[in-house]
Write an enzyme that holds these catalytic residues in place. Structure first.
Site, PDB file in Angstrom:
ATOM      1  N   ALA A 201      48.460 -14.849  56.479  1.00  0.00           N
ATOM      2  CA  ALA A 201      47.841 -14.588  57.795  1.00  0.00           C
ATOM      3  C   ALA A 201      48.788 -13.752  58.660  1.00  0.00           C
ATOM      4  O   ALA A 201      50.004 -13.943  58.581  1.00  0.00           O
ATOM      5  CB  ALA A 201      47.536 -15.909  58.490  1.00  0.00           C
ATOM      6  N   GLY A 203      46.812 -11.227  57.644  1.00  0.00           N
ATOM      7  CA  GLY A 203      46.092 -10.521  56.579  1.00  0.00           C
ATOM      8  C   GLY A 203      46.395  -9.037  56.486  1.00  0.00           C
ATOM      9  O   GLY A 203      45.793  -8.331  55.684  1.00  0.00           O
ATOM     10  N   GLY A 204      47.335  -8.566  57.302  1.00  0.00           N
ATOM     11  CA  GLY A 204      47.647  -7.134  57.296  1.00  0.00           C
ATOM     12  C   GLY A 204      48.076  -6.646  55.921  1.00  0.00           C
ATOM     13  O   GLY A 204      47.614  -5.598  55.459  1.00  0.00           O
ATOM     14  N   LYS A 205      48.949  -7.392  55.278  1.00  0.00           N
ATOM     15  CA  LYS A 205      49.473  -6.887  54.002  1.00  0.00           C
ATOM     16  C   LYS A 205      48.459  -7.093  52.882  1.00  0.00           C
ATOM     17  O   LYS A 205      48.252  -6.206  52.059  1.00  0.00           O
ATOM     18  CB  LYS A 205      50.825  -7.522  53.692  1.00  0.00           C
ATOM     19  CG  LYS A 205      51.870  -7.129  54.723  1.00  0.00           C
ATOM     20  CD  LYS A 205      53.276  -7.318  54.268  1.00  0.00           C
ATOM     21  CE  LYS A 205      54.253  -6.936  55.374  1.00  0.00           C
ATOM     22  NZ  LYS A 205      54.108  -7.728  56.628  1.00  0.00           N
ATOM     23  N   GLU A 220      47.653 -19.352  52.800  1.00  0.00           N
ATOM     24  CA  GLU A 220      48.182 -19.561  54.161  1.00  0.00           C
ATOM     25  C   GLU A 220      48.241 -21.064  54.429  1.00  0.00           C
ATOM     26  O   GLU A 220      47.324 -21.790  54.079  1.00  0.00           O
ATOM     27  CB  GLU A 220      47.284 -18.835  55.182  1.00  0.00           C
ATOM     28  CG  GLU A 220      47.513 -19.172  56.639  1.00  0.00           C
ATOM     29  CD  GLU A 220      48.922 -18.852  57.161  1.00  0.00           C
ATOM     30  OE1 GLU A 220      49.475 -17.785  56.835  1.00  0.00           O
ATOM     31  OE2 GLU A 220      49.464 -19.698  57.898  1.00  0.00           O
ATOM     32  N   ARG A 225      44.938 -20.278  61.379  1.00  0.00           N
ATOM     33  CA  ARG A 225      45.301 -18.905  60.994  1.00  0.00           C
ATOM     34  C   ARG A 225      44.528 -18.487  59.746  1.00  0.00           C
ATOM     35  O   ARG A 225      44.131 -17.334  59.600  1.00  0.00           O
ATOM     36  CB  ARG A 225      46.816 -18.787  60.760  1.00  0.00           C
ATOM     37  CG  ARG A 225      47.609 -18.876  62.069  1.00  0.00           C
ATOM     38  CD  ARG A 225      49.108 -18.895  61.829  1.00  0.00           C
ATOM     39  NE  ARG A 225      49.651 -17.644  61.336  1.00  0.00           N
ATOM     40  CZ  ARG A 225      49.969 -16.593  62.077  1.00  0.00           C
ATOM     41  NH1 ARG A 225      49.804 -16.633  63.386  1.00  0.00           N
ATOM     42  NH2 ARG A 225      50.473 -15.505  61.528  1.00  0.00           N
ATOM     43  N   CYS A 316      60.349  -9.653  58.592  1.00  0.00           N
ATOM     44  CA  CYS A 316      60.484  -8.702  59.709  1.00  0.00           C
ATOM     45  C   CYS A 316      61.641  -9.148  60.595  1.00  0.00           C
ATOM     46  O   CYS A 316      61.499  -9.337  61.795  1.00  0.00           O
ATOM     47  CB  CYS A 316      59.179  -8.571  60.499  1.00  0.00           C
ATOM     48  SG  CYS A 316      58.612 -10.097  61.215  1.00  0.00           S
TER      49      CYS A 316
HETATM   50  C1  LIG Z   1      55.209 -13.187  58.567  1.00  0.00           C
HETATM   51  S1  LIG Z   1      53.710 -14.040  58.659  1.00  0.00           S
HETATM   52  C2  LIG Z   1      52.771 -13.201  57.414  1.00  0.00           C
HETATM   53  C3  LIG Z   1      52.201 -11.897  57.865  1.00  0.00           C
HETATM   54  C4  LIG Z   1      51.174 -11.350  56.886  1.00  0.00           C
HETATM   55  N1  LIG Z   1      51.720 -11.256  55.550  1.00  0.00           N
HETATM   56  C5  LIG Z   1      50.674  -9.981  57.310  1.00  0.00           C
HETATM   57  O1  LIG Z   1      51.250  -8.964  56.913  1.00  0.00           O
HETATM   58  O2  LIG Z   1      49.705  -9.932  58.071  1.00  0.00           O
HETATM   59  C6  LIG Z   1      54.068 -15.554  57.851  1.00  0.00           C
HETATM   60  C7  LIG Z   1      52.878 -16.459  57.657  1.00  0.00           C
HETATM   61  O3  LIG Z   1      53.299 -17.514  56.799  1.00  0.00           O
HETATM   62  C8  LIG Z   1      52.682 -18.704  57.197  1.00  0.00           C
HETATM   63  N2  LIG Z   1      53.486 -19.812  56.624  1.00  0.00           N
HETATM   64  C9  LIG Z   1      54.542 -20.447  57.173  1.00  0.00           C
HETATM   65  N3  LIG Z   1      55.015 -21.380  56.316  1.00  0.00           N
HETATM   66  C10 LIG Z   1      54.240 -21.317  55.215  1.00  0.00           C
HETATM   67  C11 LIG Z   1      54.201 -22.048  54.006  1.00  0.00           C
HETATM   68  N4  LIG Z   1      55.078 -23.030  53.754  1.00  0.00           N
HETATM   69  N5  LIG Z   1      53.248 -21.746  53.104  1.00  0.00           N
HETATM   70  C12 LIG Z   1      52.353 -20.752  53.354  1.00  0.00           C
HETATM   71  N6  LIG Z   1      52.322 -20.051  54.483  1.00  0.00           N
HETATM   72  C13 LIG Z   1      53.263 -20.311  55.403  1.00  0.00           C
HETATM   73  C14 LIG Z   1      52.650 -18.611  58.695  1.00  0.00           C
HETATM   74  O4  LIG Z   1      51.666 -19.484  59.233  1.00  0.00           O
HETATM   75  C15 LIG Z   1      52.341 -17.133  58.905  1.00  0.00           C
HETATM   76  O5  LIG Z   1      50.958 -16.942  58.987  1.00  0.00           O
END
Ligand SMILES: C[S@@+](CC[C@H](N)C(=O)[O-])C[C@H]1O[C@@H](n2cnc3c(N)ncnc32)[C@H](O)[C@@H]1O
Length: 374
Positions: A201, A203-205, A220, A225, A316
């Site tokens: 989430a 979902g951009g990538k 996710e 989210r 990031c």
């Molecule tokens: C950096 S963001 C991802 C951005 C996404 N890849 C994009 O490009 O749009 C990290 C995501 O990992 C989720 N997250 C955090 N801990 C997690 C876990 N243990 N398992 C799965 N998702 C997790 C967060 O809720 C967040 O939505």
């Protein structure tokens, strides 16, 4: 209902941000509700006032402090900060910054706001240090400068004038550094196959993945989210399955996947430009906790990967702990992993992977590492 001016909308948003709301969320909802009657230009102005005043809060408060004698009500403080931001950072002519801010202030405080902003308008700020001038908490300033030297300083300054992410050809708005991560994921596996984006989430990538990935899986942990993610993938990448699970114990079989992307939760210190309030609530202590989650996610991704499969790790942020230390620790504990070199010329070498610093191309700061399971 009485129509609000740009500055009134901005003051209301600033009050909510001060109370803990996220700037990007509150700005979107304010513009959709109270800012409904504003022109596109005025909406852009509200965005600049809210994001800029939030980002530059420390510098603004330093300038305001000598003129304040008592504790202020939140609406008065927000108006004063907004007016000061216009005077010292935006170069707004004093009569406009003062008069229009006074007009957006509750009657009981117009005299105070007028008097203080008039004084601010003739100030030439003297800064006790660069962290104050560029408006960062000391620990963030020190961390960047101690890790990256002059590049760290340039990164912090660049994040005060962040990139306006542009729409992709499909209309999804995404920063360039995120697209560069996906270029590496795609280039490392031209034949495609099965891929899980373990932390997906918003979902951009996932939605940027190349056409060789027939049915990506977007995983996710956070339910709300994940619900938004479902909307995003249905619109931008139909055929993507959304799974809600903790990626450190995910429901995928051992050795079953051709590729896993771990775009891990991180301190976000490379994306401070895009999230104007983040610098005020990220804590240094959180970094150690994030490092253990990142390592656990990578271990789990490794378990699910088939021999010959590719694991990509991106964050990031640009702290040593979440980049070099996580990747080296992970590589050392899995000898059957072969490090892959990144192809894009925008990456600076960083240990066995790469990093883009915010001032290199005016993007988010991003770090990435890639391995093939032997
Ligand atoms: C950096 S963001 C991802 C951005 C996404 N890849 C994009 O490009 O749009 C990290 C995501 O990992 C989720 N997250 C955090 N801990 C997690 C876990 N243990 N398992 C799965 N998702 C997790 C967060 O809720 C967040 O939505």
């Amino acid at each position: 209902m009485k129509k609000l001016t740009s500055r009134q909308v901005a003051v209301q948003a600033l009050i909510e941000i001060e109370e803990g709301a996220r700037a990007n969320d509150i700005l979107a909802s304010s513009l959709a509700s109270t800012g409904e009657g504003l022109s596109a230009r005025d909406r852009g102005f509200v965005t600049e006032l809210v994001q800029g005043t939030t980002r530059m809060r420390r510098a603004i408060d330093h300038v305001l402090q000598p003129f304040l004698r008592r504790k202020l009500d939140p609406d008065v403080r927000a108006a004063l900060r907004m007016g000061t931001h216009q005077l010292i950072h935006l170069g707004t002519p004093p009569h406009a910054a003062v008069n229009d801010t006074v007009a957006a202030t509750a009657k009981r405080a117009t005299g105070l706001v007028n008097a203080v902003l008039r004084k601010v308008s003739s100030v030439h700020p003297e800064w006790p240090n660069e962290a104050t001038r560029y408006s960062y908490p000391d620990w963030i300033w020190d961390l960047f400068v101690n890790t990256w030297g002059q590049d760290g300083r340039a990164s912090l300054i660049a994040m005060n004038s962040p990139e306006r992410p542009s729409p992709r050809p499909d209309g999804y708005i995404q920063g360039r550094a995120s697209r560069w991560v996906i270029d590496e994921v795609d280039n490392a596996s031209p034949e495609g196959g099965s891929i899980v984006d373990l932390c997906a989430a918003p979902g951009g990538k996932t939605t940027a993945l190349g056409a060789q990935w027939i049915s990506p899986v977007a995983n996710e942990i956070d339910r709300s989210r994940a619900e938004n993610l479902l909307g995003v993938v249905s619109r931008f990448r139909p055929g993507t399955a959304v799974v809600i699970s903790d990626g450190t114990s995910a429901p995928f079989r051992d050795g079953s996947l051709d590729a896993v992307l771990v775009d891990a939760p991180c301190s976000g210190l490379g994306a401070l430009g895009r999230r104007s309030d983040a610098r005020w609530h990220i804590s240094e202590a959180a970094i150690n906790r994030l490092v253990s989650t990142q390592t656990a996610l990578l271990d789990e991704a490794f378990r699910m990967l088939r021999p010959g499969g590719v694991l990509s790790y991106s964050v990031c942020t640009v702290t040593r702990q979440e980049t070099i230390e996580v990747s080296e620790g992970f590589g050392a504990s899995h000898r059957e992993l072969l490090n892959l070199a990144l192809e894009g010329s925008h990456w600076r070498p960083l240990s066995q992977g790469g990093v883009v610093l915010p001032h290199d191309f005016g993007t988010d700061g991003m770090a990435m590492f890639q391995w093939k399971r032997q």
